[in-house]
Design a protein around this motif. Sequence first.
Motif, mmCIF file in Angstrom:
data_model
loop_
_atom_site.group_PDB
_atom_site.id
_atom_site.type_symbol
_atom_site.label_atom_id
_atom_site.label_comp_id
_atom_site.label_asym_id
_atom_site.label_seq_id
_atom_site.Cartn_x
_atom_site.Cartn_y
_atom_site.Cartn_z
ATOM 1 N N ASP A 229 30.161 34.954 22.668
ATOM 2 C CA ASP A 229 31.535 35.395 22.651
ATOM 3 C C ASP A 229 32.287 34.105 22.622
ATOM 4 N N ILE A 230 33.675 34.287 22.005
ATOM 5 C CA ILE A 230 34.687 33.198 21.939
ATOM 6 C C ILE A 230 35.586 33.717 22.926
ATOM 7 N N ILE A 231 35.910 32.565 23.964
ATOM 8 C CA ILE A 231 37.052 32.881 25.026
ATOM 9 C C ILE A 231 37.885 31.844 24.839
ATOM 10 N N LEU A 232 39.194 32.037 24.908
ATOM 11 C CA LEU A 232 40.403 31.524 24.590
ATOM 12 C C LEU A 232 41.153 31.395 25.833
ATOM 13 N N GLY A 249 26.703 29.751 27.661
ATOM 14 C CA GLY A 249 26.239 29.924 26.226
ATOM 15 C C GLY A 249 27.329 30.919 25.387
ATOM 16 N N ARG A 250 28.622 30.629 26.132
ATOM 17 C CA ARG A 250 29.851 31.092 25.211
ATOM 18 C C ARG A 250 30.562 30.073 24.469
ATOM 19 N N ASN A 251 31.469 30.535 23.483
ATOM 20 C CA ASN A 251 32.214 29.598 22.623
ATOM 21 C C ASN A 251 33.602 29.528 23.550
ATOM 22 N N PHE A 252 34.228 28.361 23.549
ATOM 23 C CA PHE A 252 35.583 28.417 23.990
ATOM 24 C C PHE A 252 36.600 27.638 22.888
ATOM 25 N N ILE A 253 37.904 28.119 23.116
ATOM 26 C CA ILE A 253 38.895 27.432 22.530
ATOM 27 C C ILE A 253 39.992 27.185 23.430
ATOM 28 N N GLY A 254 40.274 25.694 23.687
ATOM 29 C CA GLY A 254 41.434 25.685 24.832
ATOM 30 C C GLY A 254 42.642 25.076 23.940
ATOM 31 N N ILE A 255 43.739 25.457 24.604
ATOM 32 C CA ILE A 255 45.121 24.984 24.255
ATOM 33 C C ILE A 255 45.786 24.449 25.279
#
Length: 378
Positions: A229-232, A249-255
């Motif tokens: 899954d993608i976690i932002l 094992g998850r995907n991340f996007i950080g801002i």
Amino acid sequence: MCPEAEMNKELKIEKLCMSDSTLPRNKILAGDCVTAMNALPENSIDLIFADPPYNLQLKGDLHRPDSSKVDAVNNDWDKFSSFQVYDNFTDSWLKAAYRILKPNGAIWVIGSYHNIFRVGSKLQDNGYWILNDVIWRKTNPMPNFRGMRLTNAHETLIWAAKSEKSKYTFNYEAMKAMNEGIQMRSDWVIPICNGHERLKNKDGEKAHPTQKPEALLHRIIVSTTNPGDIILDPFFGSGTTGAVAKKLGRNFIGIEQEESYRIAASRRIKEVRKYDNEVLEVTQSKRTEPRVPFGQLVERGLLQPGETLESLNGRHKAKVRADGTLISTETKGSIHQVSAALEGAPSCNGWTYWCFKREGKNVPIDLLRQQIRSEMRG
């Protein structure tokens, strides 16, 4: 990639590229969270974890009884000129977050008494459907040095689905297993971040004043996402969300708009190693398991027509028929109907009621169902 996008090769930090529709998995985006989220594809994120500014409204410095200064949050990013300004800020980032959440996505927001009630109201105003509020009770909270109020020993998290109709992820059985077989409650006792986990800058000071403990993010990510899954995280800070997501094992996007935080987070995440796939599987709810009709056991030859089944308590017997039903001296029907009739009960789970003989021992027929399910999962 558009010309204004740049990559810092050492730290792997991307500047936001407004015309790039490719989802920047496992990247830290530099800049304002609303602008960054507005540049991401619609309906692309599985889960958002947000730790926004609390708007603490601190006036002056805090000191301990020994006159030493408390390292409190007095950064510019936590200062708002009025509640209305803060509400407008909250409304804008929640709108941007709503757009990028998948229809079955969800959001977690953490805050204190300073802001969480205002945030909760804005969540509802923007169409989110609140599922739970969770009390994070700190085992080692900072004392109230002025002695004018109760020690603030907890923070509040709000968990909300994108809408009332969202089929959000909740790994109920995994949370129950984590809590020693008891339903996970909405009050979580977890220590604050300190010791070896606390990031420090080159001067030995906290790299970020409100770094969250990895244990908190571990529970959130295991309970409400699945591997891949993608976690932002729109307020990425020290990168706790990214570090735990990578491990699990998850995907991340950080801002993150503060460069020093981006550098600290990037270095931290670079050192993280993902767990092996086999240990990332979580206990699934029985409702999510593939349905296996009893007749399939007969079709596959795992049970033979005419074979006798015996109840777990040893009081009743029934024979398997070719069409996947059972017949006893008193009744006939499905494995559930026959077991219920024999026990005089309104209902009965035939999978856990009936056993077959193998090498002189009674074996629950549910083991055969699990064998087929395992084959179906590959």
